[in-house]
Motif scaffolding. Structure first.
Motif, PDB file in Angstrom:
ATOM      1  N   ALA A   1       9.408  14.973  -7.960  1.00  0.00           N
ATOM      2  CA  ALA A   1       9.940  14.373  -9.183  1.00  0.00           C
ATOM      3  C   ALA A   1      10.112  12.866  -9.035  1.00  0.00           C
ATOM      4  N   ARG A   2      10.231  12.393  -7.789  1.00  0.00           N
ATOM      5  CA  ARG A   2      10.331  10.960  -7.524  1.00  0.00           C
ATOM      6  C   ARG A   2       9.761  10.709  -6.139  1.00  0.00           C
ATOM      7  N   VAL A   3       8.665   9.947  -6.049  1.00  0.00           N
ATOM      8  CA  VAL A   3       7.964   9.792  -4.772  1.00  0.00           C
ATOM      9  C   VAL A   3       8.667   8.827  -3.824  1.00  0.00           C
ATOM     10  N   LEU A   4       9.483   7.873  -4.352  1.00  0.00           N
ATOM     11  CA  LEU A   4      10.163   6.895  -3.511  1.00  0.00           C
ATOM     12  C   LEU A   4      11.648   6.865  -3.839  1.00  0.00           C
ATOM     13  N   PRO A   5      12.510   6.649  -2.849  1.00  0.00           N
ATOM     14  CA  PRO A   5      13.953   6.571  -3.100  1.00  0.00           C
ATOM     15  C   PRO A   5      14.319   5.256  -3.777  1.00  0.00           C
ATOM     16  N   PRO A   6      15.499   5.178  -4.414  1.00  0.00           N
ATOM     17  CA  PRO A   6      15.922   3.923  -5.045  1.00  0.00           C
ATOM     18  C   PRO A   6      16.219   2.850  -4.010  1.00  0.00           C
ATOM     19  N   ILE A   7      16.152   1.579  -4.429  1.00  0.00           N
ATOM     20  CA  ILE A   7      16.441   0.451  -3.545  1.00  0.00           C
ATOM     21  C   ILE A   7      17.949   0.329  -3.354  1.00  0.00           C
ATOM     22  N   VAL A   8      18.372   0.171  -2.099  1.00  0.00           N
ATOM     23  CA  VAL A   8      19.794   0.008  -1.777  1.00  0.00           C
ATOM     24  C   VAL A   8      20.012  -1.404  -1.247  1.00  0.00           C
TER      25      VAL A   8
ATOM     26  N   ILE B   1      -3.164   3.878  -2.791  1.00  0.00           N
ATOM     27  CA  ILE B   1      -3.216   3.022  -3.969  1.00  0.00           C
ATOM     28  C   ILE B   1      -2.408   1.753  -3.726  1.00  0.00           C
ATOM     29  N   TYR B   2      -2.725   0.720  -4.517  1.00  0.00           N
ATOM     30  CA  TYR B   2      -1.976  -0.533  -4.470  1.00  0.00           C
ATOM     31  C   TYR B   2      -0.646  -0.332  -5.191  1.00  0.00           C
ATOM     32  N   TYR B   3       0.455  -0.638  -4.501  1.00  0.00           N
ATOM     33  CA  TYR B   3       1.788  -0.363  -5.048  1.00  0.00           C
ATOM     34  C   TYR B   3       2.138  -1.310  -6.192  1.00  0.00           C
ATOM     35  N   GLU B   4       2.686  -0.740  -7.268  1.00  0.00           N
ATOM     36  CA  GLU B   4       3.241  -1.497  -8.382  1.00  0.00           C
ATOM     37  C   GLU B   4       4.684  -1.043  -8.599  1.00  0.00           C
TER      38      GLU B   4
ATOM     39  N   ILE C   1      -1.893  13.537 -10.224  1.00  0.00           N
ATOM     40  CA  ILE C   1      -1.539  12.516 -11.217  1.00  0.00           C
ATOM     41  C   ILE C   1      -0.193  11.903 -10.840  1.00  0.00           C
ATOM     42  N   LEU C   2      -0.193  10.582 -10.661  1.00  0.00           N
ATOM     43  CA  LEU C   2       1.048   9.829 -10.433  1.00  0.00           C
ATOM     44  C   LEU C   2       1.453   9.213 -11.773  1.00  0.00           C
ATOM     45  N   GLN C   3       2.685   9.523 -12.243  1.00  0.00           N
ATOM     46  CA  GLN C   3       3.093   9.082 -13.582  1.00  0.00           C
ATOM     47  C   GLN C   3       4.497   8.500 -13.571  1.00  0.00           C
ATOM     48  N   SER C   4       4.677   7.395 -14.314  1.00  0.00           N
ATOM     49  CA  SER C   4       5.983   6.750 -14.395  1.00  0.00           C
ATOM     50  C   SER C   4       6.957   7.618 -15.188  1.00  0.00           C
ATOM     51  N   LYS C   5       8.251   7.349 -14.999  1.00  0.00           N
ATOM     52  CA  LYS C   5       9.285   8.141 -15.660  1.00  0.00           C
ATOM     53  C   LYS C   5       9.207   8.003 -17.166  1.00  0.00           C
TER      54      LYS C   5
ATOM     55  N   GLN D   1       0.837  -1.199   0.000  1.00  0.00           N
ATOM     56  CA  GLN D   1       0.000   0.000   0.000  1.00  0.00           C
ATOM     57  C   GLN D   1       0.872   1.250   0.000  1.00  0.00           C
ATOM     58  N   LEU D   2       0.609   2.143  -0.960  1.00  0.00           N
ATOM     59  CA  LEU D   2       1.327   3.409  -1.074  1.00  0.00           C
ATOM     60  C   LEU D   2       0.370   4.537  -0.722  1.00  0.00           C
ATOM     61  N   THR D   3       0.769   5.393   0.224  1.00  0.00           N
ATOM     62  CA  THR D   3      -0.070   6.507   0.663  1.00  0.00           C
ATOM     63  C   THR D   3       0.646   7.819   0.383  1.00  0.00           C
ATOM     64  N   LEU D   4      -0.011   8.714  -0.349  1.00  0.00           N
ATOM     65  CA  LEU D   4       0.532  10.030  -0.683  1.00  0.00           C
ATOM     66  C   LEU D   4      -0.365  11.087  -0.035  1.00  0.00           C
ATOM     67  N   THR D   5       0.244  11.992   0.734  1.00  0.00           N
ATOM     68  CA  THR D   5      -0.524  12.971   1.491  1.00  0.00           C
ATOM     69  C   THR D   5      -0.017  14.381   1.218  1.00  0.00           C
ATOM     70  N   THR D   6      -0.938  15.314   0.977  1.00  0.00           N
ATOM     71  CA  THR D   6      -0.613  16.727   0.842  1.00  0.00           C
ATOM     72  C   THR D   6      -1.843  17.529   1.266  1.00  0.00           C
ATOM     73  N   ALA D   7      -1.822  18.838   1.089  1.00  0.00           N
ATOM     74  CA  ALA D   7      -2.981  19.675   1.391  1.00  0.00           C
ATOM     75  C   ALA D   7      -2.954  20.885   0.460  1.00  0.00           C
ATOM     76  N   ALA D   8      -4.122  21.307   0.024  1.00  0.00           N
ATOM     77  CA  ALA D   8      -4.254  22.481  -0.843  1.00  0.00           C
ATOM     78  C   ALA D   8      -4.775  23.649  -0.014  1.00  0.00           C
ATOM     79  N   HIS D   9      -4.127  24.806  -0.152  1.00  0.00           N
ATOM     80  CA  HIS D   9      -4.530  26.031   0.557  1.00  0.00           C
ATOM     81  C   HIS D   9      -5.090  27.004  -0.483  1.00  0.00           C
ATOM     82  N   ILE D  10      -6.375  27.344  -0.371  1.00  0.00           N
ATOM     83  CA  ILE D  10      -7.036  28.154  -1.393  1.00  0.00           C
ATOM     84  C   ILE D  10      -7.289  29.582  -0.926  1.00  0.00           C
ATOM     85  N   SER D  11      -6.602  30.027   0.132  1.00  0.00           N
ATOM     86  CA  SER D  11      -6.844  31.365   0.684  1.00  0.00           C
ATOM     87  C   SER D  11      -6.517  32.460  -0.330  1.00  0.00           C
ATOM     88  N   ASN D  12      -5.487  32.250  -1.180  1.00  0.00           N
ATOM     89  CA  ASN D  12      -5.060  33.285  -2.129  1.00  0.00           C
ATOM     90  C   ASN D  12      -5.658  33.094  -3.521  1.00  0.00           C
TER      91      ASN D  12
END
Length: 281
Positions: free
Chosen positions: A162-169, A128-131, A67-71, A42-53
């Motif tokens: 630009a990249r939501v997850l770090p590379p695998i080490v 979302i379900y991680y792929e 939109i989550l998009q592959s490279k 399971q991948l969880t992405l969290t943010t917030a939009a501020h519409i005061s301005n």
């Protein structure tokens, strides 16, 4: 390109002081820095939009879609959008909805009526379900400012990450032994490394997994050479485990230690090494 639609979990509230850095779009909407958590599949992405301005005409609306998009742009996930609409446009939407029509291509997760100078924050969480392709995917916010039916739509992209997850080490293991010279009492240290692979989230040392067979064969060769030389002896084995960065800190620490202990157990079983020589970090 493979596309999917996922539901965006949205909650509304009155804005306070944000503890996160903000990324501003050209519409005046600002977004918190993206927070990412991956637990198992399971991948969880969290943010917030501020519409005061935000400045919005009465007949206009802004449609905002994460939109989550592959490279390589072959895969993407579009969440359900949320909409900020002026008073006149809100009445038109309500009228169409009454007659069973929808003016939206994708059903909005939330529709908000714009009020001038109102301070408002919209937390957003996408689960979302991680792929595998998501490892190097980016997350952008698409903003469409739509006016009357004959007016042009102004479309803008705001990149949150630009990249939501770090590379695998891969984990790194080190084998150290001391070689004393024959003529005088001195200590010589040599360092050897073994790079062993484990299945994701597991600490079982599989000898035939990836390149483990060749790495373990090299370790066995070095240990046997030392055992056969009467002038050499081991004084200490230091084994350090590592884990890739996803998951919690406590879970990664346990996983790293268990992987190191799995290799130490292999050395003890394979070469009858005393436990006092094996140091696990």
């Amino acid at each position: 390109m493979k596309k999917s639609i996922y539901t965006l979990i949205v909650c509304t509230g009155i804005a306070g002081t944000s503890l996160h850095a903000q990324i501003a779009g050209q519409t005046g909407i600002a977004y918190d820095t993206l927070q990412v958590e991956k637990v198992d599949k399971q991948l969880t992405l969290t943010t917030a939009a501020h519409i005061s301005n935000l400045s919005l005409k009465s007949q206009n609306m802004v449609v905002i879609t994460p939109i989550l998009q592959s490279k390589d742009e072959k895969h993407s996930v579009r969440s359900n959008p949320f909409v900020v609409t002026g008073p006149t446009r809100m009445k038109a939407i309500e009228r169409e909805t009454t007659f069973g029509n929808s003016p939206f291509e994708h059903e909005p997760a939330l529709i908000i009526r714009y009020k001038k100078k109102e301070k408002r924050t919209i937390p957003m969480r996408l689960q979302i379900y991680y792929e595998d392709w998501m490892r190097n995917a980016s997350l952008t916010i698409e903003e469409n400012n739509i006016g009357c039916l004959t007016c042009d739509t102004l479309s803008r992209q705001v990149e949150l990450s630009a990249r939501v997850l770090p590379p695998i080490v891969d984990p790194v293991y080190e084998l150290i032994y001391v070689v004393p010279p024959v003529e005088e009492v001195k200590v010589r240290s040599e360092k050897h490394s073994a790079y062993l692979n484990f299945e994701v989230g597991k600490a079982v040392l599989l000898r035939d997994f990836r390149n483990n067979a060749s790495e373990l064969a090299n370790v066995n060769r070095i240990v046997n050479e030392v055992h056969k030389d009467a002038n050499l002896k081991f004084t200490e084995f230091t084994v350090t485990g590592y884990a890739s960065p996803e998951g919690s800190y406590e879970s990664n620490m346990r996983l790293s230690e268990n992987r190191a202990r799995a290799f130490a157990a292999y050395m003890k079983e394979q070469h009858d090494l005393p436990a006092s020589l094996l140091k696990v970090n």
